[in-house]
Design a protein around this motif. Sequence first.
Motif, PDB file in Angstrom:
ATOM      1  N   SER A  18       0.856  -1.246  -0.165  1.00 18.64           N
ATOM      2  CA  SER A  18       0.048  -0.006   0.080  1.00 18.64           C
ATOM      3  C   SER A  18       0.916   1.275   0.021  1.00 18.64           C
ATOM      4  CB  SER A  18      -0.887  -0.006   1.185  1.00 18.64           C
ATOM      5  OG  SER A  18      -0.314   0.059   2.278  1.00 18.64           O
ATOM      6  N   TYR A  19       2.148   1.052   0.221  1.00 19.94           N
ATOM      7  CA  TYR A  19       3.194   2.220   0.331  1.00 19.94           C
ATOM      8  C   TYR A  19       3.897   2.213  -1.048  1.00 19.94           C
ATOM      9  CZ  TYR A  19       1.898   3.588   5.076  1.00 19.94           C
ATOM     10  OH  TYR A  19       0.934   3.951   6.196  1.00 19.94           O
ATOM     11  N   SER A  20       3.703   1.319  -1.863  1.00 20.53           N
ATOM     12  CA  SER A  20       4.272   1.020  -3.061  1.00 20.53           C
ATOM     13  C   SER A  20       5.622   0.491  -2.615  1.00 20.53           C
ATOM     14  CB  SER A  20       4.421   2.350  -3.888  1.00 20.53           C
ATOM     15  OG  SER A  20       3.523   3.099  -4.230  1.00 20.53           O
ATOM     16  N   ILE A  21       6.044  -0.426  -1.803  1.00 15.77           N
ATOM     17  CA  ILE A  21       6.922  -1.058  -1.475  1.00 15.77           C
ATOM     18  C   ILE A  21       6.943  -2.481  -1.920  1.00 15.77           C
ATOM     19  CG2 ILE A  21       8.636  -1.640   0.240  1.00 15.77           C
ATOM     20  CD1 ILE A  21       8.109   0.822   1.551  1.00 15.77           C
ATOM     21  N   GLU A  22       7.594  -3.106  -2.754  1.00 15.24           N
ATOM     22  CA  GLU A  22       7.558  -4.530  -2.863  1.00 15.24           C
ATOM     23  C   GLU A  22       8.316  -5.298  -2.014  1.00 15.24           C
ATOM     24  OE1 GLU A  22       8.550  -7.718  -6.583  1.00 15.24           O
ATOM     25  OE2 GLU A  22       8.777  -5.567  -6.949  1.00 15.24           O
ATOM     26  N   LEU A  23       7.715  -6.128  -1.229  1.00 14.56           N
ATOM     27  CA  LEU A  23       8.234  -7.176  -0.067  1.00 14.56           C
ATOM     28  C   LEU A  23       8.721  -8.420  -0.755  1.00 14.56           C
ATOM     29  CD1 LEU A  23       9.587  -7.146   2.622  1.00 14.56           C
ATOM     30  CD2 LEU A  23       7.085  -8.042   3.209  1.00 14.56           C
ATOM     31  N   HIS A  24       9.625  -9.081  -0.640  1.00  6.46           N
ATOM     32  CA  HIS A  24       9.986 -10.638  -0.908  1.00  6.46           C
ATOM     33  C   HIS A  24      10.168 -10.943   0.402  1.00  6.46           C
ATOM     34  CE1 HIS A  24      12.792 -14.059  -2.478  1.00  6.46           C
ATOM     35  NE2 HIS A  24      11.455 -14.386  -2.315  1.00  6.46           N
ATOM     36  N   ALA A  25       9.594 -12.061   0.917  1.00  7.17           N
ATOM     37  CA  ALA A  25       9.841 -12.528   2.237  1.00  7.17           C
ATOM     38  C   ALA A  25      10.304 -14.076   2.160  1.00  7.17           C
ATOM     39  CB  ALA A  25       8.533 -12.611   2.997  1.00  7.17           C
ATOM     40  N   VAL A  26      11.367 -14.369   2.979  1.00 11.68           N
ATOM     41  CA  VAL A  26      11.614 -15.774   3.198  1.00 11.68           C
ATOM     42  C   VAL A  26      11.995 -16.131   4.684  1.00 11.68           C
ATOM     43  CG1 VAL A  26      13.213 -15.915   1.074  1.00 11.68           C
ATOM     44  CG2 VAL A  26      14.208 -15.147   2.932  1.00 11.68           C
ATOM     45  N   HIS A  27      11.880 -17.217   5.040  1.00  8.40           N
ATOM     46  CA  HIS A  27      11.956 -17.641   6.358  1.00  8.40           C
ATOM     47  C   HIS A  27      12.840 -18.265   7.310  1.00  8.40           C
ATOM     48  CE1 HIS A  27       7.815 -16.070   5.358  1.00  8.40           C
ATOM     49  NE2 HIS A  27       7.769 -17.221   4.583  1.00  8.40           N
ATOM     50  N   SER A  28      14.056 -18.519   6.422  1.00  6.06           N
ATOM     51  CA  SER A  28      15.384 -18.876   7.170  1.00  6.06           C
ATOM     52  C   SER A  28      16.797 -18.157   6.682  1.00  6.06           C
ATOM     53  CB  SER A  28      15.429 -20.438   6.916  1.00  6.06           C
ATOM     54  OG  SER A  28      15.632 -20.767   5.554  1.00  6.06           O
ATOM     55  N   PRO A  29      17.637 -18.226   7.553  1.00  8.91           N
ATOM     56  CA  PRO A  29      18.705 -17.600   6.667  1.00  8.91           C
ATOM     57  C   PRO A  29      19.317 -18.196   5.607  1.00  8.91           C
ATOM     58  CG  PRO A  29      19.352 -17.862   9.199  1.00  8.91           C
ATOM     59  CD  PRO A  29      17.519 -18.692   8.671  1.00  8.91           C
ATOM     60  N   SER A  30      19.202 -19.484   5.566  1.00  4.43           N
ATOM     61  CA  SER A  30      19.737 -20.288   4.388  1.00  4.43           C
ATOM     62  C   SER A  30      18.996 -19.772   2.867  1.00  4.43           C
ATOM     63  CB  SER A  30      19.626 -21.633   4.233  1.00  4.43           C
ATOM     64  OG  SER A  30      18.417 -21.908   4.562  1.00  4.43           O
ATOM     65  N   ALA A  31      17.729 -19.676   3.213  1.00  2.00           N
ATOM     66  CA  ALA A  31      16.960 -18.863   2.079  1.00  2.00           C
ATOM     67  C   ALA A  31      16.935 -17.476   1.741  1.00  2.00           C
ATOM     68  CB  ALA A  31      15.238 -19.227   2.387  1.00  2.00           C
ATOM     69  N   GLY A  32      17.538 -16.832   2.841  1.00  3.79           N
ATOM     70  CA  GLY A  32      17.773 -15.446   2.942  1.00  3.79           C
ATOM     71  C   GLY A  32      18.971 -15.365   1.945  1.00  3.79           C
ATOM     72  N   PHE A  33      20.258 -15.999   2.512  1.00  2.00           N
ATOM     73  CA  PHE A  33      21.265 -15.893   1.608  1.00  2.00           C
ATOM     74  C   PHE A  33      21.115 -16.362  -0.020  1.00  2.00           C
ATOM     75  CE2 PHE A  33      23.655 -16.139   5.513  1.00  2.00           C
ATOM     76  CZ  PHE A  33      24.448 -15.082   5.539  1.00  2.00           C
ATOM     77  N   ALA A  34      20.168 -17.399  -0.081  1.00  3.16           N
ATOM     78  CA  ALA A  34      20.001 -17.584  -1.544  1.00  3.16           C
ATOM     79  C   ALA A  34      19.232 -16.551  -2.342  1.00  3.16           C
ATOM     80  CB  ALA A  34      19.320 -19.265  -1.647  1.00  3.16           C
ATOM     81  N   ALA A  35      18.298 -16.147  -1.715  1.00  4.60           N
ATOM     82  CA  ALA A  35      17.615 -14.934  -2.389  1.00  4.60           C
ATOM     83  C   ALA A  35      18.555 -13.612  -2.749  1.00  4.60           C
ATOM     84  CB  ALA A  35      16.423 -14.467  -1.258  1.00  4.60           C
ATOM     85  N   LEU A  36      19.575 -13.384  -1.778  1.00  3.39           N
ATOM     86  CA  LEU A  36      20.545 -12.187  -2.086  1.00  3.39           C
ATOM     87  C   LEU A  36      21.279 -12.540  -3.127  1.00  3.39           C
ATOM     88  CD1 LEU A  36      21.120 -11.413   1.598  1.00  3.39           C
ATOM     89  CD2 LEU A  36      20.282  -9.832   0.236  1.00  3.39           C
ATOM     90  N   GLU A  37      21.821 -13.906  -3.268  1.00  3.97           N
ATOM     91  CA  GLU A  37      22.889 -14.268  -4.268  1.00  3.97           C
ATOM     92  C   GLU A  37      21.790 -14.328  -5.731  1.00  3.97           C
ATOM     93  OE1 GLU A  37      25.596 -14.981  -4.514  1.00  3.97           O
ATOM     94  OE2 GLU A  37      26.363 -15.683  -2.319  1.00  3.97           O
ATOM     95  N   GLU A  38      20.772 -14.524  -5.622  1.00  3.85           N
ATOM     96  CA  GLU A  38      19.729 -14.780  -6.843  1.00  3.85           C
ATOM     97  C   GLU A  38      19.142 -13.177  -7.392  1.00  3.85           C
ATOM     98  OE1 GLU A  38      15.354 -16.366  -7.870  1.00  3.85           O
ATOM     99  OE2 GLU A  38      16.822 -17.886  -7.106  1.00  3.85           O
ATOM    100  N   LYS A  39      19.094 -12.211  -6.545  1.00  2.00           N
ATOM    101  CA  LYS A  39      18.722 -10.960  -7.112  1.00  2.00           C
ATOM    102  C   LYS A  39      19.165  -9.766  -6.139  1.00  2.00           C
ATOM    103  CE  LYS A  39      13.973  -9.034  -7.409  1.00  2.00           C
ATOM    104  NZ  LYS A  39      12.519  -8.868  -7.032  1.00  2.00           N
ATOM    105  N   THR A  40      18.972  -8.631  -6.761  1.00  3.23           N
ATOM    106  CA  THR A  40      19.651  -7.414  -6.043  1.00  3.23           C
ATOM    107  C   THR A  40      18.429  -6.727  -5.489  1.00  3.23           C
ATOM    108  OG1 THR A  40      21.251  -7.136  -7.638  1.00  3.23           O
ATOM    109  CG2 THR A  40      20.699  -5.093  -6.498  1.00  3.23           C
ATOM    110  N   TYR A  41      18.595  -6.322  -4.107  1.00  2.00           N
ATOM    111  CA  TYR A  41      17.536  -5.797  -3.218  1.00  2.00           C
ATOM    112  C   TYR A  41      17.893  -4.568  -2.875  1.00  2.00           C
ATOM    113  CZ  TYR A  41      15.428 -10.471  -3.063  1.00  2.00           C
ATOM    114  OH  TYR A  41      14.645 -11.852  -3.348  1.00  2.00           O
ATOM    115  N   ASP A  42      17.110  -3.722  -2.699  1.00  3.27           N
ATOM    116  CA  ASP A  42      17.304  -2.162  -2.026  1.00  3.27           C
ATOM    117  C   ASP A  42      17.711  -2.144  -0.469  1.00  3.27           C
ATOM    118  OD1 ASP A  42      16.891  -1.029  -4.728  1.00  3.27           O
ATOM    119  OD2 ASP A  42      14.657  -1.018  -4.150  1.00  3.27           O
TER     120      ASP A  42
END
Length: 253
Positions: A18-42
Motif C-alpha cells: 500500500s506504500y508502493s514497496i515490494e516485499l519478498h519474504a523468506v523464512h530462514s537464513p539459508s533461504a535469505g542468502f539464496a535470495a540475496l545471491e539470486e537478486k539485487t535488493y534495495d
Amino acid sequence: MIDDDVELAELMHDVLKSYSIELHAVHSPSAGFAALEEKTYDLVLLDVMLPEVNGLQMCSKIRYSSSAYKDVPIIILTARTELTDMVVGLETGADDYVKKPFEPRELVARINTILRRTKPAEKSSASSGAPSENAESGAVKSGLSCEITLEGDTLQIETQRARILVNGVKLETTSMEFELMAALAQRPGEILNRDDLLGEVHGTAVIYTRSIDALIYRLRTKIKEAGASVDFIRTVRGRGYSLVGHVNQLSGV
C-alpha cells in the motif's frame, strides 16, 4: 524480509504494498542468502530470532561477505528490549533497528529514510553522465561538503550524493557510517564527543556510546582498504573523535 513468522511476513507484504514497496519474504537464513545471491535488493528487513543462525550473526555474515550484496542496507527487527541486542546489531553493520511490535508507518518511515540516502545518489550519477565513481582525484565536486588532505591522501565527503571518497575511490558505507562521517565533516579539526555524535547519527542519543566506537572502527577499516596510508580520524582519549588534515574545501552540510 527474512523472518520465520510467516503470518507477520504476509501481513507486511500487504501493508508495504500500500506504500508502493515490494516485499519478498523468506523464512530462514539459508533461504535469505539464496535470495540475496539470486537478486539485487534495495534493503533487507532482518529478524533477530531465526533458525539456523540468529539475525545478528547473519547480519555480520552479510557485511563480511565478499559477495555483491555485502553493502545492502539492513534494518534489524527485534522483539527483544535489551539494549545490548540493539548495540550488537549496529556493531555488526545494521543501518537501523525497529522493535517488535512496531507501527507499520514507523517501519515505512525508517525504510524511506534509508532509501533516500542510498538511491538518489545512484540515479543522479547515472542520469547526469557523471564520471565513474572510481575516477581519480578529478572526481565530480558537486555537493562537496568537505575535502581533507593528509600526507598526500585525500578524503572527500559529499552530502548531496551521500558518498565518501578516498583518493577518488568511493567507499561503500552504511547510512549510519555516512551520517557519522558527515557529522565530523561539519566541524573538521574539532573534537566531538560520543554523545554529540550519537545525536547526529541516530537523531537522538538512544544508543549506547560503544556503538559509535564500532562505527569509527568500521570507517577506519574501509578508509584503509580504499588505499589511504594515513588515519583521517583522530581519537582523543576520554573526549571523542575529530577529522584531521588540511581542509581544502568546505561548504554547508
